[in-house]
Design a protein around this motif. Sequence first.
Motif, PDB file in Angstrom:
ATOM      1  N   ARG A 146      38.963  58.844  50.972  1.00  0.00           N
ATOM      2  CA  ARG A 146      40.102  58.903  51.712  1.00  0.00           C
ATOM      3  C   ARG A 146      41.284  58.332  50.988  1.00  0.00           C
ATOM      4  O   ARG A 146      42.480  58.949  51.163  1.00  0.00           O
ATOM      5  N   LYS A 147      41.263  57.218  50.314  1.00  0.00           N
ATOM      6  CA  LYS A 147      42.193  56.534  49.737  1.00  0.00           C
ATOM      7  C   LYS A 147      41.968  56.034  48.302  1.00  0.00           C
ATOM      8  O   LYS A 147      40.664  55.377  47.985  1.00  0.00           O
ATOM      9  N   PHE A 148      42.921  55.751  47.265  1.00  0.00           N
ATOM     10  CA  PHE A 148      42.745  55.510  46.101  1.00  0.00           C
ATOM     11  C   PHE A 148      43.875  54.352  45.758  1.00  0.00           C
ATOM     12  O   PHE A 148      44.873  54.612  46.257  1.00  0.00           O
ATOM     13  N   TYR A 149      43.452  53.199  45.578  1.00  0.00           N
ATOM     14  CA  TYR A 149      44.262  52.112  45.163  1.00  0.00           C
ATOM     15  C   TYR A 149      44.112  51.593  43.767  1.00  0.00           C
ATOM     16  O   TYR A 149      43.074  51.481  43.290  1.00  0.00           O
ATOM     17  N   LEU A 150      45.179  51.179  43.253  1.00  0.00           N
ATOM     18  CA  LEU A 150      45.401  50.208  42.010  1.00  0.00           C
ATOM     19  C   LEU A 150      45.405  48.979  42.650  1.00  0.00           C
ATOM     20  O   LEU A 150      46.645  48.787  43.435  1.00  0.00           O
ATOM     21  N   SER A 151      44.745  47.890  42.370  1.00  0.00           N
ATOM     22  CA  SER A 151      44.559  46.774  42.917  1.00  0.00           C
ATOM     23  C   SER A 151      44.768  45.663  42.090  1.00  0.00           C
ATOM     24  O   SER A 151      43.959  45.602  40.997  1.00  0.00           O
ATOM     25  N   TYR A 152      45.623  44.465  42.392  1.00  0.00           N
ATOM     26  CA  TYR A 152      45.697  43.198  41.344  1.00  0.00           C
ATOM     27  C   TYR A 152      45.020  42.148  42.610  1.00  0.00           C
ATOM     28  O   TYR A 152      45.404  42.389  43.696  1.00  0.00           O
ATOM     29  N   MET A 153      44.152  41.208  42.041  1.00  0.00           N
ATOM     30  CA  MET A 153      43.812  40.158  42.914  1.00  0.00           C
ATOM     31  C   MET A 153      43.913  38.726  42.161  1.00  0.00           C
ATOM     32  O   MET A 153      43.536  38.942  40.863  1.00  0.00           O
ATOM     33  N   ALA A 154      44.362  37.784  42.663  1.00  0.00           N
ATOM     34  CA  ALA A 154      44.272  36.521  42.203  1.00  0.00           C
ATOM     35  C   ALA A 154      43.191  35.732  42.984  1.00  0.00           C
ATOM     36  O   ALA A 154      43.337  35.636  44.134  1.00  0.00           O
ATOM     37  N   LEU A 155      42.249  35.278  41.976  1.00  0.00           N
ATOM     38  CA  LEU A 155      41.021  34.320  42.739  1.00  0.00           C
ATOM     39  C   LEU A 155      40.999  33.021  42.476  1.00  0.00           C
ATOM     40  O   LEU A 155      40.960  32.886  41.273  1.00  0.00           O
ATOM     41  N   GLN A 156      40.909  32.125  43.372  1.00  0.00           N
ATOM     42  CA  GLN A 156      40.907  30.880  42.962  1.00  0.00           C
ATOM     43  C   GLN A 156      39.476  30.230  43.310  1.00  0.00           C
ATOM     44  O   GLN A 156      39.219  30.328  44.408  1.00  0.00           O
ATOM     45  N   ARG A 157      38.764  29.844  42.345  1.00  0.00           N
ATOM     46  CA  ARG A 157      37.433  29.200  42.695  1.00  0.00           C
ATOM     47  C   ARG A 157      37.516  27.561  42.774  1.00  0.00           C
ATOM     48  O   ARG A 157      38.403  26.936  42.087  1.00  0.00           O
ATOM     49  N   VAL A 158      36.620  27.014  43.683  1.00  0.00           N
ATOM     50  CA  VAL A 158      36.667  25.651  43.995  1.00  0.00           C
ATOM     51  C   VAL A 158      35.378  25.433  44.177  1.00  0.00           C
ATOM     52  O   VAL A 158      34.403  26.178  44.167  1.00  0.00           O
ATOM     53  N   GLY A 159      35.000  23.864  43.793  1.00  0.00           N
ATOM     54  CA  GLY A 159      33.654  23.374  43.803  1.00  0.00           C
ATOM     55  C   GLY A 159      33.117  23.189  42.510  1.00  0.00           C
ATOM     56  O   GLY A 159      33.940  22.680  41.707  1.00  0.00           O
ATOM     57  N   ASP A 160      31.676  23.659  42.053  1.00  0.00           N
ATOM     58  CA  ASP A 160      31.260  23.303  40.820  1.00  0.00           C
ATOM     59  C   ASP A 160      31.913  24.128  39.821  1.00  0.00           C
ATOM     60  O   ASP A 160      32.055  23.612  38.593  1.00  0.00           O
ATOM     61  N   LEU A 161      32.506  25.290  40.042  1.00  0.00           N
ATOM     62  CA  LEU A 161      33.095  26.237  39.024  1.00  0.00           C
ATOM     63  C   LEU A 161      34.561  26.387  39.437  1.00  0.00           C
ATOM     64  O   LEU A 161      34.660  27.486  40.272  1.00  0.00           O
ATOM     65  N   SER A 162      35.541  25.739  39.278  1.00  0.00           N
ATOM     66  CA  SER A 162      36.883  25.887  39.573  1.00  0.00           C
ATOM     67  C   SER A 162      37.757  26.535  38.701  1.00  0.00           C
ATOM     68  O   SER A 162      37.423  26.493  37.376  1.00  0.00           O
ATOM     69  N   GLY A 163      38.626  27.411  39.128  1.00  0.00           N
ATOM     70  CA  GLY A 163      39.617  28.052  38.009  1.00  0.00           C
ATOM     71  C   GLY A 163      40.080  29.190  38.693  1.00  0.00           C
ATOM     72  O   GLY A 163      39.792  29.612  39.726  1.00  0.00           O
ATOM     73  N   LEU A 164      41.159  29.623  37.974  1.00  0.00           N
ATOM     74  CA  LEU A 164      41.940  30.939  38.579  1.00  0.00           C
ATOM     75  C   LEU A 164      41.448  31.799  37.760  1.00  0.00           C
ATOM     76  O   LEU A 164      41.709  31.934  36.364  1.00  0.00           O
ATOM     77  N   THR A 165      41.324  33.435  38.484  1.00  0.00           N
ATOM     78  CA  THR A 165      40.936  34.290  37.682  1.00  0.00           C
ATOM     79  C   THR A 165      41.963  35.292  38.352  1.00  0.00           C
ATOM     80  O   THR A 165      42.237  35.627  39.627  1.00  0.00           O
ATOM     81  N   HIS A 166      42.392  36.452  37.174  1.00  0.00           N
ATOM     82  CA  HIS A 166      43.125  37.494  37.711  1.00  0.00           C
ATOM     83  C   HIS A 166      42.537  38.541  37.326  1.00  0.00           C
ATOM     84  O   HIS A 166      41.900  38.763  36.457  1.00  0.00           O
ATOM     85  N   ASN A 167      42.581  39.919  38.442  1.00  0.00           N
ATOM     86  CA  ASN A 167      41.746  40.894  38.479  1.00  0.00           C
ATOM     87  C   ASN A 167      42.478  42.160  38.716  1.00  0.00           C
ATOM     88  O   ASN A 167      43.514  42.036  39.374  1.00  0.00           O
ATOM     89  N   LEU A 168      42.230  43.018  38.019  1.00  0.00           N
ATOM     90  CA  LEU A 168      42.968  44.441  37.977  1.00  0.00           C
ATOM     91  C   LEU A 168      41.878  45.510  37.969  1.00  0.00           C
ATOM     92  O   LEU A 168      40.996  45.633  37.255  1.00  0.00           O
ATOM     93  N   GLY A 169      42.179  46.492  38.977  1.00  0.00           N
ATOM     94  CA  GLY A 169      40.952  47.450  39.159  1.00  0.00           C
ATOM     95  C   GLY A 169      41.320  48.615  40.145  1.00  0.00           C
ATOM     96  O   GLY A 169      42.330  48.811  40.563  1.00  0.00           O
ATOM     97  N   LEU A 170      40.356  49.335  40.224  1.00  0.00           N
ATOM     98  CA  LEU A 170      40.614  50.594  41.154  1.00  0.00           C
ATOM     99  C   LEU A 170      39.743  50.265  42.415  1.00  0.00           C
ATOM    100  O   LEU A 170      38.726  49.923  42.420  1.00  0.00           O
ATOM    101  N   ASN A 171      40.273  50.718  43.691  1.00  0.00           N
ATOM    102  CA  ASN A 171      39.685  50.620  45.106  1.00  0.00           C
ATOM    103  C   ASN A 171      39.575  51.926  45.630  1.00  0.00           C
ATOM    104  O   ASN A 171      40.592  52.629  45.576  1.00  0.00           O
ATOM    105  N   PHE A 172      38.477  52.405  45.808  1.00  0.00           N
ATOM    106  CA  PHE A 172      38.234  53.487  46.558  1.00  0.00           C
ATOM    107  C   PHE A 172      37.879  53.190  47.966  1.00  0.00           C
ATOM    108  O   PHE A 172      37.062  52.685  48.364  1.00  0.00           O
ATOM    109  N   GLU A 173      38.417  54.105  48.884  1.00  0.00           N
ATOM    110  CA  GLU A 173      37.963  53.901  50.442  1.00  0.00           C
ATOM    111  C   GLU A 173      37.585  55.358  50.702  1.00  0.00           C
ATOM    112  O   GLU A 173      38.098  56.290  50.901  1.00  0.00           O
ATOM    113  N   PHE A 174      36.067  55.158  51.349  1.00  0.00           N
ATOM    114  CA  PHE A 174      35.419  56.324  52.011  1.00  0.00           C
ATOM    115  C   PHE A 174      35.522  56.257  53.321  1.00  0.00           C
ATOM    116  O   PHE A 174      35.761  55.276  54.180  1.00  0.00           O
TER     117      PHE A 174
END
Length: 174
Positions: A146-174
Amino acid sequence: NPPKLYADTQGANLLITWFPLKSLMFGRFGVGVSGGIYWSTFNVDTPSSLGGTTVNKASPQQVTSYGARAVYEFDYLLGQIFVPFAFVGTDRVLIRAYSLSVGSQAVVDFSARQLQSQNYGAGLHFNLNRVEPVVASRALVNVGVRKFYLSYMALQRVGDLSGLTHNLGLNFEF
């Protein structure tokens, strides 16, 4: 001086989200599961006392992860071009043992371990259906997308494995 270590990590992540609560007045709330695989290339600059060399090594399947998350999308208009979203989640991260030596000195030495990681973040979906409506209508008829998206996401991890991750990808909605 100790050797200096630099790492460049790349990988792929699959996220499947179900949105049981949808409303143009209140947006969308969903829950999802994710799984990913990542590999790193390590660059080590050694001091002149160890030969002054640069060592590069890549190791596939260095880290794998799986987890769950809750997501809220600020989706208020039919055919909205930009859809901001926010999420919270948790992941189980499996790290393979890894070692890199320069001469007789180990400069990287990770033992195999499993970590629990909490994460949160936000991002933005760009609705590609608005850019290519003909392709979007064919995808709906042929495969049910039904929909195609180009997606950007910033993910912050906390706890045992902390750090900032940047992600770029495609999102498909059915």
